[in-house]
Design an enzyme around this catalytic site. Structure first.
Site, PDB file in Angstrom:
ATOM      1  CD  GLU A 408      -3.296  -1.007   1.313  1.00  0.00           C
ATOM      2  OE1 GLU A 408      -3.734   0.141   1.137  1.00  0.00           O
ATOM      3  OE2 GLU A 408      -4.022  -1.980   1.540  1.00  0.00           O
ATOM      4  N   GLY A 409       1.951   1.221  -0.731  1.00  0.00           N
ATOM      5  CA  GLY A 409       2.884   2.355  -0.761  1.00  0.00           C
ATOM      6  C   GLY A 409       3.909   2.152   0.327  1.00  0.00           C
TER       7      GLY A 409
END
Lengths: 599, 256
Positions: A408-409
């Site tokens: 998620e990043g």
């Protein structure tokens, strides 16, 4: 810094916490859960205890039939449809409910990852970008857990820079299909998912999202990855070999896939934070249980100061994590409540409202994933030798936690997002960062001032938060002055600013929550939250000071450096608190309670 | 069948309990949950309704916080709820609680009243039985199974040592339900959402005051028992330990 008050429910602009002080009554905390939130938490907790935990071993061995059964059960209970509109078979509940569920499901990371992939990145692209036909076709089945969703963005050679993907799409000669070619990697749920949101470039340039069913011709799944952790989840590559996707399965607009890609990750981050908090709580509960029964030198190890210190730290961090997550989702809900759901542009407005808190969501992601790593590490340390073997829960939790700093990043990307977003807003005039920096510099140059008098409970801590914000502004001001528009190239400086911003938000969130508890229940009842707040603020202030020092040393030298350091020391000045005594007090409470809890 | 289920909010099982200042009850700053046997009673009522139709009504007596157990009952499928709301209800004995319930439902016509076998806090196991007497209805306790029969119901009671008793009884009646009679359901999210709009009638202490009197039962003092026993570990080889043990049994405890 003046306290800014707005009517309850009015939306607060993202990132403004840096500049404005908010009154405690304005923020949302777990103590503000409605009867409905409490019941939802109870259902999610029972589901985790009765359905997930007894099946951990099977899922760890990748018996995905069990996983699919659980997804179906979660769907039947409504746990998977919280963010899906009622007309498409969902529950259409608030983000607080979504975070509450994520928090409780997170007891076992293997399933939590699966469920998160399904309900988050696997389903939300359709919720926010699908047309009515697409939503009608897929959403009710996704909500019910009859079909499982997945999200295919990363590739072998493009992760954080997802827009550089190599996958291609071309319209068939009859105009009925897009033909997709390429390979995607690290796809959560790929082993058994039915519907994939796949990103590819139409004609090699127009980045676009497609809804791809598992049985479309030319679609295949590669082998399961052998992962360090979250082994109970499925992660495989997918292969697109002349994969025929009907034109009606284009999601959103051709060439506008990046809007989907970035927003969906953005939306997912607060839930990842909630899951990290839930996972940490589970880990701490295991650690307390073990420390209370393991004996050494004829005493239980929970009696030893160095073990108690760890337990106190963990409990404190979980408390701060809850404060951060629920303050943020509370703000989101307030902003979302103002949107007319029946309006044609409601999806767009919803996304905009969520994007408003991109900085806060990134903060939660970074802070909570690093907090979880600390907690599982110390839990393992408390289990000592037993922590190092697979029979005890500490080992698995330790491995499982690690991915949270990556997906998620990555936390590095998120740190850049935090500082970058704030600077962009400052340049664009949405956030009065530059005037605030100027005002601070004027204040600093005019010499020491007595400042605002703050009284009452946690008065010193309130002053500390004011100082922390000033330090942040001071360092950010010095850095922008030196690098101007080139600051984005200075990743280490951007990262250090992000570290300060993250801690400022954490400090303020926990302080406001505790002030709210103290004013509702009295100082005696709030003794443990107060102790946690004092310890946390003291340790966060050290981090902020250290980050500021790093920045100043980079941007100044000679006499300027000396002047800047003098200012820094003045802003950071505070008396130390007795954290040993306070941690003892916190540890006493959680050990007596036998698990994390404030009462 | 129209069934009333009495539900009580009790301190959470693993809550660390502290005595209040007068030493007569616990301090109230703990977390609460539904009394476990009452959860089974509710589940049984919902199952009976699913089989035979009718209505399930949940009732509780307690301060505002007790409303949570009624919302939970409504979320699981109860049709409506009655809340005797006042902190004063907490201190009532079983007789007065039963009298308050009887007064609150005087205008209703139930076929069955279920209570849990006993509460996890006071553990009186009396409220249901007294309520039956006040209503002038028959009752049966420790119920493990309920079947509808021609004239009324047939119930299975748990006795001691693995024995059961089967009793036929007419309606209306009061049953106190044993934990484990069924498998509890979850409150689904849709149920939780719907619960918000289900009717919840509030009854004040004043409304039932005339029906209740002074408590006949009173807790004089509560205390945490002093540890009087001490564990001693005998050390040495098995032979030596056996010798020391025999010596203790013979000369200290004098049982040999």
């Amino acid at each position: 810094m003046a306290t800014t008050s707005s009517a309850p429910g009015a939306s607060i602009s993202g990132g403004s916490f840096l500049l404005e002080a908010r009154p405690p009554e304005e923020i949302f905390t777990p103590e503000d859960f409605s009867e409905q939130h409490v019941l939802i938490a109870q259902t999610a907790e029972e589901f985790a205890q009765k359905e997930i935990i007894p099946n951990i071993e099977k899922m760890e061995r990748k018996d995905f039939s069990v996983t699919r059964d659980l997804l179906k059960k979660a769907g039947d209970l409504g746990l998977s449809g919280v963010e899906i509109p009622e007309i498409y078979g969902g529950m259409e509940l608030d983000k607080v409910s979504a975070a509450v569920i994520a928090d409780h499901i997170a007891k076992y990371a293997g399933f939590a990852t699966t469920w998160g992939g399904h309900t988050g990145i696997g389903t939300l692209p359709l919720v926010y970008f699908g047309n009515d036909e697409q939503k009608k076709k897929y959403l009710p089945k996704l909500a019910a857990g009859e079909i499982v969703g997945a999200y295919a963005l990363s590739e072998a050679s493009s992760g954080s820079d997802a827009l550089n993907c190599r996958s291609r799409a071309a319209l068939s000669s009859d105009g009925k299909h897009y033909v997709l070619n390429g390979e995607k990697m690290w796809i959560t749920n790929a082993g058994f998912a039915d519907l994939f949101t796949v990103f590819a470039k139409v004609d090699g340039e127009k980045f676009t999202a497609f809804l791809v069913e598992r049985n479309f011709p030319g679609f295949s799944i590669g082998a399961e990855e052998h992962k360090m952790g979250i082994r109970g989840s499925s992660t495989c590559p997918i292969i697109l070999n002349d994969c025929k996707v009907p034109v009606e399965n284009v999601l959103g607009e051709i060439g506008r896939g990046h809007i989907i890609a970035f927003n969906i990750l953005n939306i997912g981050r607060f839930k990842l934070g909630a899951m990290c908090v839930g996972g940490a709580r589970e880990s701490l509960n295991n650690a307390i249980g073990y420390a209370k029964q393991r004996k050494a030198f004829k005493k239980v190890i929970a009696d030893f100061g160095l073990v108690r210190e760890k337990l106190a730290n963990m409990a404190m961090l979980i408390y701060v994590g809850e404060s951060l997550v629920f303050r943020t989702v509370g703000m989101m809900d307030a902003a979302l409540a103002a949107i007319d759901k029946s309006a044609a542009d409601s999806d767009k407005k919803t996304l905009k409202a969520i994007e408003e808190y991109a900085v806060e969501c990134s903060i939660i992601k970074v802070w909570a994933s690093e907090m979880l790593d600390y907690v599982v590490d110390e839990t393992l340390q408390i289990y000592a030798g037993y922590g190092f073997v697979e029979e005890y829960p500490a080992e698995r939790a330790y491995r499982d936690a690690r991915i949270n700093r990556i997906f998620e990043g990555t936390n590095e990307i998120n740190r850049l997002i935090i500082t970058g977003f704030l600077l962009k807003r400052a340049m664009g005039g949405q956030l009065a960062l530059m005037p605030a920096i100027k005002q601070l510099m004027d204040e600093v140059l005019s010499g020491p001032s007595s400042g605002e008098e703050i009284e009452g409970v946690l008065a010193e801590e309130q002053k500390l938060v004011v100082s922390a914000k000033k330090l942040g502004l001071f360092a950010a001001g010095a850095a922008t002055q030196k690098y101007m528009m080139q600051i984005e190239q200075q990743q280490e400086v951007m990262g250090a600013i992000a570290d300060m911003v993250i801690e400022v938000y954490a400090m303020e969130s926990v302080l406001l929550r505790t002030m709210k508890i103290a004013s509702a229940q009295g100082e005696t009842a709030a003794a443990v939250p107060i102790a946690m707040t004092r310890v946390y603020l003291s340790q966060a202030m050290d981090k902020i000071e250290s980050a500021a020092r790093k920045i100043i040393a980079d941007v100044a030298d000679g006499d300027t450096l000396r002047t800047q350091m003098a200012i820094l020391r003045r802003l950071a000045k505070h008396d130390p608190v007795n954290t040993i005594e306070l941690r003892q007090q916190i540890a006493e409470k959680v050990i007596e309670r036998g698990r994390y809890g404030l009462s | 069948m129209k069934i009333l289920v009495c539900v009580k909010q009790v301190p959470q099982k693993d809550a660390p309990l502290k005595l209040n200042e007068s030493g007569t009850w616990i301090r109230e700053d703990v977390s609460y949950e539904v009394n476990e046997p009452d959860a089974f009673a509710l589940e049984e009522a919902l199952r009976q309704k699913e089989k035979h139709g009718g209505e399930v009504v949940a009732i509780t007596a307690g301060p505002a916080r007790a409303q949570q157990v009624l919302r939970e009952a409504l979320a699981k499928g109860a049709d409506r709820a009655i809340h005797l709301e006042d902190p004063g209800f907490v201190g009532l004995d079983a007789f007065n609680t039963a009298r308050a319930f009887a007064a609150a439902i005087k205008d209703e016509k139930f076929d069955l009243i279920f209570t849990g076998l006993q509460s996890d806090d006071y553990g009186f196991a009396q409220t249901g039985v007294i309520l039956a007497d006040l209503m002038g209805w028959p009752h049966a306790t420790i119920i493990m199974q309920i079947e509808k029969s021609d004239g009324g119901i047939k119930v299975k009671r748990e006795l001691e040592a693995g024995y059961f008793q089967f009793v036929e009884m007419p309606l209306p009646a009061v049953l106190t339900i044993q934990s484990g009679i069924n498998k509890l359901r979850y409150a689904t999210l849709i149920g939780i959402k719907q619960a918000k709009n289900k009717p919840l009638r509030k009854v004040t202490l004043a409304e039932v005051q005339s029906a209740i009197g002074a408590n006949l039962q009173k807790i004089e003092r509560m205390y945490i028992p002093q540890k009087t026993k001490k564990t001693e570990y005998l050390e040495g080889s098995p032979g030596e330990i056996a010798k020391k043990l025999v010596d203790k049994l013979r000369n200290e405890i004098r049982v040999l």
